[in-house]
Every structure is written in structure tokens, then in C-alpha cells.
Design a protein around this motif. Structure first.
Motif, PDB file in Angstrom:
ATOM      1  N   ALA A 116     -18.448 -17.017  -6.779  1.00  0.00           N
ATOM      2  CA  ALA A 116     -17.987 -17.130  -5.276  1.00  0.00           C
ATOM      3  C   ALA A 116     -16.474 -17.515  -5.065  1.00  0.00           C
ATOM      4  O   ALA A 116     -15.818 -16.877  -4.251  1.00  0.00           O
ATOM      5  CB  ALA A 116     -19.056 -17.952  -4.281  1.00  0.00           C
ATOM      6  N   LEU A 117     -16.349 -18.674  -5.861  1.00  0.00           N
ATOM      7  CA  LEU A 117     -15.008 -19.131  -5.861  1.00  0.00           C
ATOM      8  C   LEU A 117     -13.956 -18.016  -6.376  1.00  0.00           C
ATOM      9  O   LEU A 117     -12.897 -17.760  -5.683  1.00  0.00           O
ATOM     10  CB  LEU A 117     -14.806 -20.552  -6.529  1.00  0.00           C
ATOM     11  N   ARG A 118     -14.326 -17.424  -7.451  1.00  0.00           N
ATOM     12  CA  ARG A 118     -13.580 -16.642  -7.978  1.00  0.00           C
ATOM     13  C   ARG A 118     -13.177 -15.297  -7.001  1.00  0.00           C
ATOM     14  O   ARG A 118     -11.936 -14.795  -6.866  1.00  0.00           O
ATOM     15  CB  ARG A 118     -14.116 -15.815  -9.154  1.00  0.00           C
ATOM     16  N   SER A 119     -14.186 -15.122  -6.343  1.00  0.00           N
ATOM     17  CA  SER A 119     -14.010 -13.749  -5.288  1.00  0.00           C
ATOM     18  C   SER A 119     -13.036 -14.162  -4.109  1.00  0.00           C
ATOM     19  O   SER A 119     -12.334 -13.268  -3.754  1.00  0.00           O
ATOM     20  CB  SER A 119     -15.669 -13.222  -4.695  1.00  0.00           C
ATOM     21  N   VAL A 120     -13.077 -15.299  -3.730  1.00  0.00           N
ATOM     22  CA  VAL A 120     -11.904 -15.785  -2.870  1.00  0.00           C
ATOM     23  C   VAL A 120     -10.735 -15.944  -3.055  1.00  0.00           C
ATOM     24  O   VAL A 120      -9.736 -15.757  -2.744  1.00  0.00           O
ATOM     25  CB  VAL A 120     -12.392 -17.111  -2.277  1.00  0.00           C
ATOM     26  N   LEU A 121     -10.633 -16.355  -4.487  1.00  0.00           N
ATOM     27  CA  LEU A 121      -9.359 -16.440  -5.198  1.00  0.00           C
ATOM     28  C   LEU A 121      -8.638 -15.276  -5.605  1.00  0.00           C
ATOM     29  O   LEU A 121      -7.440 -15.009  -5.310  1.00  0.00           O
ATOM     30  CB  LEU A 121      -9.433 -17.373  -6.474  1.00  0.00           C
ATOM     31  N   ALA A 122      -9.432 -14.180  -5.861  1.00  0.00           N
ATOM     32  CA  ALA A 122      -9.165 -12.740  -5.826  1.00  0.00           C
ATOM     33  C   ALA A 122      -8.587 -12.335  -4.858  1.00  0.00           C
ATOM     34  O   ALA A 122      -7.510 -11.746  -4.761  1.00  0.00           O
ATOM     35  CB  ALA A 122     -10.094 -12.130  -6.450  1.00  0.00           C
ATOM     36  N   LEU A 161      -7.369 -14.048  -2.210  1.00  0.00           N
ATOM     37  CA  LEU A 161      -6.073 -14.677  -2.061  1.00  0.00           C
ATOM     38  C   LEU A 161      -4.900 -14.204  -2.722  1.00  0.00           C
ATOM     39  O   LEU A 161      -3.683 -14.376  -2.204  1.00  0.00           O
ATOM     40  CB  LEU A 161      -6.244 -16.191  -2.088  1.00  0.00           C
ATOM     41  N   SER A 162      -5.222 -13.750  -3.948  1.00  0.00           N
ATOM     42  CA  SER A 162      -4.130 -13.227  -4.521  1.00  0.00           C
ATOM     43  C   SER A 162      -3.585 -11.663  -4.390  1.00  0.00           C
ATOM     44  O   SER A 162      -2.734 -11.261  -4.934  1.00  0.00           O
ATOM     45  CB  SER A 162      -4.445 -13.538  -6.191  1.00  0.00           C
ATOM     46  N   SER A 163      -4.582 -11.211  -3.480  1.00  0.00           N
ATOM     47  CA  SER A 163      -4.300  -9.887  -2.929  1.00  0.00           C
ATOM     48  C   SER A 163      -3.480  -9.702  -1.857  1.00  0.00           C
ATOM     49  O   SER A 163      -4.070 -10.053  -0.954  1.00  0.00           O
ATOM     50  CB  SER A 163      -5.622  -9.093  -3.160  1.00  0.00           C
ATOM     51  N   PRO A 164      -2.259  -9.459  -1.906  1.00  0.00           N
ATOM     52  CA  PRO A 164      -1.129  -9.110  -0.594  1.00  0.00           C
ATOM     53  C   PRO A 164      -2.205  -8.317   0.402  1.00  0.00           C
ATOM     54  O   PRO A 164      -1.826  -8.633   1.601  1.00  0.00           O
ATOM     55  CB  PRO A 164      -0.174  -8.489  -1.322  1.00  0.00           C
ATOM     56  N   THR A 165      -2.808  -7.270  -0.160  1.00  0.00           N
ATOM     57  CA  THR A 165      -3.399  -6.540   0.929  1.00  0.00           C
ATOM     58  C   THR A 165      -4.401  -7.280   1.648  1.00  0.00           C
ATOM     59  O   THR A 165      -4.637  -7.247   3.019  1.00  0.00           O
ATOM     60  CB  THR A 165      -4.008  -5.007   0.382  1.00  0.00           C
ATOM     61  N   PRO A 211       1.853 -21.748  -2.160  1.00  0.00           N
ATOM     62  CA  PRO A 211       0.603 -21.655  -2.682  1.00  0.00           C
ATOM     63  C   PRO A 211      -0.656 -21.734  -1.463  1.00  0.00           C
ATOM     64  O   PRO A 211      -0.417 -22.649  -1.013  1.00  0.00           O
ATOM     65  CB  PRO A 211       0.536 -22.351  -3.951  1.00  0.00           C
ATOM     66  N   LEU A 212      -1.514 -20.820  -1.778  1.00  0.00           N
ATOM     67  CA  LEU A 212      -2.778 -20.946  -1.138  1.00  0.00           C
ATOM     68  C   LEU A 212      -3.861 -21.449  -1.895  1.00  0.00           C
ATOM     69  O   LEU A 212      -3.785 -20.803  -3.211  1.00  0.00           O
ATOM     70  CB  LEU A 212      -3.197 -19.763  -0.282  1.00  0.00           C
TER      71      LEU A 212
END
Length: 198
Positions: free
Chosen positions: A12-18, A20-24, A40-41
Motif C-alpha cells: 500500500a505504501l509503495r503504491s502511494v510512493l510510486a 507521488l513519483s509519477s509526474p502524470t 520533496p513529497l
């Protein structure tokens, strides 16, 4: 006493961090504060999100079904502030990113967490959604070490309705769950059937 926040599932955390790292994903989010945040977010303060399901047994406490995790997204210069929430949902394939959001429930959640932190007992915080009333509450589970995925309401638990609360329910007032449940159950009950016309 401090709240004991349950650990969020790593996927779940990884999906949110991914996300956040996606400009789109960030640019397409309907969250102006997130799009304009500088620096940074990070995703912090995970809370399990449950849906209120009335019990089939009259007078019994409701059941709670885990549907997701909500993270506060922090951004800006130090000290960072909450700019949005990142939400995940569970699917047959595991935890996936759902959306970014902002609005009154975000500020209200932070306020309710501060209220809960000042209580004399230790609780495990959850978010409890009551879709039929368009209501969200901070649910303080008295078993602070319970498994967040299977936790169920008990009479000793507390609810803090978040703002905006439905008419007749005061936001940010701490209620024993057994005290508030009859009100919620009554409002969620289907209207009585009318007699047949004469």
C-alpha cells in the motif's frame, strides 16, 4: 497518551510512493495543493479505512470492513505540512493506488488525531466511513495492538465524527461507540412501508 498507529501494508505504501513519483499522477490529481507543493513529497501517518456495515442482529454493534489505507502527503519546506491524502484500495491482486484528495476531511482528521492523542488511554486509530450518511469518523479502537485488517468495533471504542458531519451529529465530539450507534442505525434504517391505499 500516544496513539498506536498500525503499520500499513508495504505494498500500500509503495503504491502511494510510486504515484507521488509519477509526474502524470500528480499533475492529473484534482488537488491543487499537491500540484503546487514545492520540495520533496512524503507519505506519512497511515490510517486503515473501514466501511461501516450495520449488523444483521438488532441492537448489535456494526461490523467494519477494511477497504483501504489513507496516507497524509507532506510537502513544502521544513516543517512540512499536509497538502493532500493518498489513498489505496484492496483488490484481488493486492493493494493499489486509488487517488489523491484534499478538502475538509483532511484538516478534520488531523484535528481529531490531536484530540485522540490527548486522551488518557491508548487507542489504535482507524477511519470509519458511513456511506449512507456521507459521514467519516475517526474510530479509536481500544485494543491498541489489534490486527488493523480484522479489528471490529467494541463497546469501549470511541468515535470522533469528522467535519462536516451529518445534521444532528456534532463533529469533533468524542462519543462512545455504543452511544452513537443507535443514532446511526436509526438514520440508516429503511423507511417504514406505507399501508396500501384505501
Amino acid at each position: 497518551m500516544p496513539l498506536l498507529v498500525p503499520p500499513a501494508p508495504a505494498p500500500a505504501l509503495r503504491s502511494v510512493l510510486a504515484a507521488l513519483s509519477s509526474p502524470t499522477a500528480v499533475l492529473e490529481a484534482r488537488t491543487p495543493a499537491l500540484r503546487s507543493a514545492e520540495g520533496p513529497l512524503t507519505a506519512e501517518h497511515p490510517l486503515p479505512v473501514h466501511v461501516f456495515e450495520p449488523s444483521a442482529v438488532p441492537g448489535a454493534l456494526p461490523e467494519a470492513r477494511l477497504t483501504g489505507w489513507r496516507f497524509h502527503i507532506l510537502g513544502g519546506a521544513w516543517p512540512q505540512k499536509t497538502v493532500a491524502a493518498g489513498e489505496t484500495v484492496t483488490t484481488a491482486d493486492g493493494w493499489v493506488f486509488s487517488r489523491f484528495s484534499e478538502g475538509p476531511y483532511l484538516v478534520s482528521t488531523e484535528r481529531a488525531l490531536r484530540q485522540a492523542d490527548a486522551l488518557p488511554a491508548t487507542y489504535q486509530p482507524h477511519l470509519l466511513s458511513v456511506p449512507g450518511l456521507y459521514m467519516l469518523a475517526l474510530w479509536l479502537h481500544c485494543d491498541a495492538r489489534a490486527d488493523a485488517a480484522t479489528a471490529q468495533p467494541t463497546p469501549a471504542d470511541l468515535l470522533v465524527p469528522l467535519a462536516p458531519a451529518p445534521p444532528g451529529i456534532t463533529s469533533h465530539r468524542v462519543h462512545r461507540i455504543a452511544e452513537l450507534m443507535p443514532v446511526l442505525s436509526l438514520r440508516l434504517a429503511p423507511p417504514p412501508l406505507m399501508g396500501s391505499p384505501a
